[in-house]
Motif scaffolding. Structure first.
Motif, PDB file in Angstrom:
ATOM      1  N   ALA A  11       0.821  -1.206   0.000  1.00 17.88           N
ATOM      2  CA  ALA A  11       0.000   0.000   0.000  1.00 17.88           C
ATOM      3  C   ALA A  11       0.862   1.266   0.000  1.00 17.88           C
ATOM      4  CB  ALA A  11      -0.932   0.001   1.213  1.00 17.88           C
ATOM      5  N   VAL A  12       1.933   1.261   0.801  1.00 23.10           N
ATOM      6  CA  VAL A  12       2.815   2.427   0.862  1.00 23.10           C
ATOM      7  C   VAL A  12       3.495   2.662  -0.484  1.00 23.10           C
ATOM      8  CG1 VAL A  12       4.953   3.313   1.876  1.00 23.10           C
ATOM      9  CG2 VAL A  12       3.199   2.299   3.349  1.00 23.10           C
ATOM     10  N   ILE A  13       4.018   1.588  -1.073  1.00 21.23           N
ATOM     11  CA  ILE A  13       4.695   1.725  -2.367  1.00 21.23           C
ATOM     12  C   ILE A  13       3.719   2.226  -3.427  1.00 21.23           C
ATOM     13  CG2 ILE A  13       5.878   0.480  -4.220  1.00 21.23           C
ATOM     14  CD1 ILE A  13       7.004  -1.401  -2.093  1.00 21.23           C
ATOM     15  N   SER A  14       2.522   1.644  -3.445  1.00 22.90           N
ATOM     16  CA  SER A  14       1.527   2.049  -4.443  1.00 22.90           C
ATOM     17  C   SER A  14       1.150   3.518  -4.277  1.00 22.90           C
ATOM     18  CB  SER A  14       0.277   1.172  -4.322  1.00 22.90           C
ATOM     19  OG  SER A  14       0.584  -0.191  -4.560  1.00 22.90           O
ATOM     20  N   TRP A  15       1.002   3.950  -3.036  1.00 20.02           N
ATOM     21  CA  TRP A  15       0.690   5.357  -2.768  1.00 20.02           C
ATOM     22  C   TRP A  15       1.804   6.264  -3.272  1.00 20.02           C
ATOM     23  CZ3 TRP A  15       2.948   7.745   1.986  1.00 20.02           C
ATOM     24  CH2 TRP A  15       2.656   9.101   2.062  1.00 20.02           C
ATOM     25  N   GLN A  16       3.044   5.890  -3.011  1.00 17.07           N
ATOM     26  CA  GLN A  16       4.163   6.705  -3.451  1.00 17.07           C
ATOM     27  C   GLN A  16       4.266   6.750  -4.975  1.00 17.07           C
ATOM     28  OE1 GLN A  16       6.895   8.433  -1.246  1.00 17.07           O
ATOM     29  NE2 GLN A  16       4.763   8.535  -0.578  1.00 17.07           N
ATOM     30  N   VAL A  17       4.005   5.636  -5.624  1.00 15.32           N
ATOM     31  CA  VAL A  17       4.020   5.617  -7.090  1.00 15.32           C
ATOM     32  C   VAL A  17       2.903   6.504  -7.635  1.00 15.32           C
ATOM     33  CG1 VAL A  17       3.642   4.159  -9.126  1.00 15.32           C
ATOM     34  CG2 VAL A  17       5.135   3.353  -7.275  1.00 15.32           C
ATOM     35  N   VAL A  19       1.497   9.153  -6.294  1.00 18.32           N
ATOM     36  CA  VAL A  19       1.666  10.593  -6.065  1.00 18.32           C
ATOM     37  C   VAL A  19       3.063  11.083  -6.434  1.00 18.32           C
ATOM     38  CG1 VAL A  19      -0.039  10.532  -4.206  1.00 18.32           C
ATOM     39  CG2 VAL A  19       2.398  10.322  -3.644  1.00 18.32           C
ATOM     40  N   GLY A  20       3.919  10.164  -6.911  1.00 16.62           N
ATOM     41  CA  GLY A  20       5.289  10.560  -7.228  1.00 16.62           C
ATOM     42  C   GLY A  20       6.051  10.989  -5.994  1.00 16.62           C
ATOM     43  N   GLY A  21       5.898  10.246  -4.889  1.00 13.15           N
ATOM     44  CA  GLY A  21       6.471  10.610  -3.607  1.00 13.15           C
ATOM     45  C   GLY A  21       7.977  10.397  -3.504  1.00 13.15           C
ATOM     46  N   PRO A  22       8.548  10.799  -2.375  1.00 13.69           N
ATOM     47  CA  PRO A  22      10.004  10.718  -2.189  1.00 13.69           C
ATOM     48  C   PRO A  22      10.558   9.306  -2.164  1.00 13.69           C
ATOM     49  CG  PRO A  22       8.900  11.367  -0.144  1.00 13.69           C
ATOM     50  CD  PRO A  22       7.877  11.437  -1.233  1.00 13.69           C
ATOM     51  N   LEU A  23       9.711   8.333  -1.858  1.00 11.41           N
ATOM     52  CA  LEU A  23      10.187   6.946  -1.836  1.00 11.41           C
ATOM     53  C   LEU A  23      10.715   6.513  -3.202  1.00 11.41           C
ATOM     54  CD1 LEU A  23      10.480   4.500   0.049  1.00 11.41           C
ATOM     55  CD2 LEU A  23       8.223   3.739  -0.719  1.00 11.41           C
ATOM     56  N   LEU A  24      10.252   7.170  -4.259  1.00 16.34           N
ATOM     57  CA  LEU A  24      10.715   6.820  -5.603  1.00 16.34           C
ATOM     58  C   LEU A  24      12.197   7.142  -5.791  1.00 16.34           C
ATOM     59  CD1 LEU A  24       7.746   7.901  -7.904  1.00 16.34           C
ATOM     60  CD2 LEU A  24       8.073   5.816  -6.574  1.00 16.34           C
ATOM     61  N   ALA A 188       7.044  -4.365  -5.097  1.00 14.08           N
ATOM     62  CA  ALA A 188       5.586  -4.410  -4.941  1.00 14.08           C
ATOM     63  C   ALA A 188       5.032  -5.761  -5.378  1.00 14.08           C
ATOM     64  CB  ALA A 188       4.941  -3.286  -5.745  1.00 14.08           C
ATOM     65  N   SER A 189       5.555  -6.297  -6.467  1.00 12.18           N
ATOM     66  CA  SER A 189       5.066  -7.590  -6.943  1.00 12.18           C
ATOM     67  C   SER A 189       5.449  -8.718  -5.992  1.00 12.18           C
ATOM     68  CB  SER A 189       5.617  -7.882  -8.342  1.00 12.18           C
ATOM     69  OG  SER A 189       4.984  -7.061  -9.299  1.00 12.18           O
ATOM     70  N   TRP A 190       6.620  -8.605  -5.350  1.00 15.01           N
ATOM     71  CA  TRP A 190       6.976  -9.600  -4.333  1.00 15.01           C
ATOM     72  C   TRP A 190       6.001  -9.544  -3.165  1.00 15.01           C
ATOM     73  CZ3 TRP A 190      12.904  -8.359  -4.565  1.00 15.01           C
ATOM     74  CH2 TRP A 190      13.500  -9.199  -5.531  1.00 15.01           C
ATOM     75  N   CYS A 191       5.616  -8.341  -2.759  1.00 15.71           N
ATOM     76  CA  CYS A 191       4.638  -8.203  -1.679  1.00 15.71           C
ATOM     77  C   CYS A 191       3.301  -8.822  -2.079  1.00 15.71           C
ATOM     78  CB  CYS A 191       4.439  -6.734  -1.331  1.00 15.71           C
ATOM     79  SG  CYS A 191       5.863  -5.940  -0.564  1.00 15.71           S
ATOM     80  N   LEU A 192       2.869  -8.540  -3.299  1.00  9.24           N
ATOM     81  CA  LEU A 192       1.609  -9.085  -3.802  1.00  9.24           C
ATOM     82  C   LEU A 192       1.665 -10.610  -3.848  1.00  9.24           C
ATOM     83  CD1 LEU A 192      -1.169  -8.608  -5.134  1.00  9.24           C
ATOM     84  CD2 LEU A 192       0.014  -8.460  -7.321  1.00  9.24           C
ATOM     85  N   ALA A 193       2.749 -11.139  -4.407  1.00  7.99           N
ATOM     86  CA  ALA A 193       2.887 -12.587  -4.514  1.00  7.99           C
ATOM     87  C   ALA A 193       2.985 -13.234  -3.140  1.00  7.99           C
ATOM     88  CB  ALA A 193       4.120 -12.930  -5.349  1.00  7.99           C
ATOM     89  N   GLY A 194       3.693 -12.584  -2.225  1.00  4.39           N
ATOM     90  CA  GLY A 194       3.822 -13.143  -0.879  1.00  4.39           C
ATOM     91  C   GLY A 194       2.480 -13.283  -0.195  1.00  4.39           C
TER      92      GLY A 194
END
Length: 209
Positions: A11-17, A19-24, A188-194
């Motif tokens: 969820a955090v990664i998706s949110w950052q993607v 909104v173009g957040g700093p995590l990128l 993100a895909s690893w999180c989804l698959a996990g």
């Protein structure tokens, strides 16, 4: 706890993607590091190997491996007299169907450009999340869970799971190394698959031994 952590990170990664957040910034740092290492090595065989690992995340060979593993697991369960020996077959079919159902809408929704600046045409699919990563992790992971439950030796199961995890990590590394995907696409895909594998593991019968 594990699914909550995976879902929260996704969820955090998706949110950052979105909104173009700093995590990128992690994506840019990882890409810069990979380019520096690639230039330092200057070895085409490493690049070929990385692309080969990335290709393992394609629908072929991942889905045929999944289906073959399901047949093998069902046959071994049947020969062992398992009451629900046929269960690996629908489990594999469900896993194969879940991959596009989970990944394709997300790719269309986020429409994220690729690491080389590739643009997403209207109505097209973006790079987030990584389809190859999700395909490899869900397909090979499900195959390992199905076959692992037919192995009487706990040590054999551990080796199978470890080898599967290594292959899936190799696919993700190959995608990032080859500039096919951003690091966060893969994560993100690893999180989804996990999350998918965790749910599947809880619903399959226990190992035979």
């Amino acid at each position: 706890m594990v699914p909550l952590l995976l879902t929260g990170l996704l969820a955090v990664i998706s949110w950052q993607v979105a909104v173009g957040g700093p995590l990128l910034g992690l994506d840019l740092s990882a890409r810069h590091g990979v380019h520096e290492l690639r230039g330092w090595l200057d070895n085409p065989w490493v690049d070929y190997g990385a692309r080969g690992l990335a290709d393992l995340g394609g629908a072929f060979p991942a889905i045929p491996v999944l289906l073959a593993a399901a047949v093998l697991a069902a046959r071994r369960q049947w020969r062992a007299g398992g009451p629900r020996w046929w269960l690996p077959l629908p489990a594999a079919a469900l896993a194969a169907v879940l991959i596009p159902l989970l990944v394709v809408p997300a790719k269309a929704w986020f429409a994220r450009p690729g690491p080389l600046g590739e643009t997403v045409r209207a109505g097209g699919l973006g790079w987030y999340p990584s389809g190859h990563t999700a395909t490899s992790a869900i397909a090979y992971g499900t195959a390992a869970l199905l076959v692992g439950r037919t192995l009487a030796s706990p040590a054999a199961r551990r080796w199978l799971y470890a080898a599967t995890a290594a292959v899936c990590c190799g696919v993700g590394a190959g995608l990032v190394w080859s500039d096919y995907h951003w690091l966060l696409d893969v994560t993100a895909s690893w999180c989804l698959a996990g999350s998918v594998l965790w749910a599947l593991d809880r619903r399959l019968p226990g190992p035979v031994g």
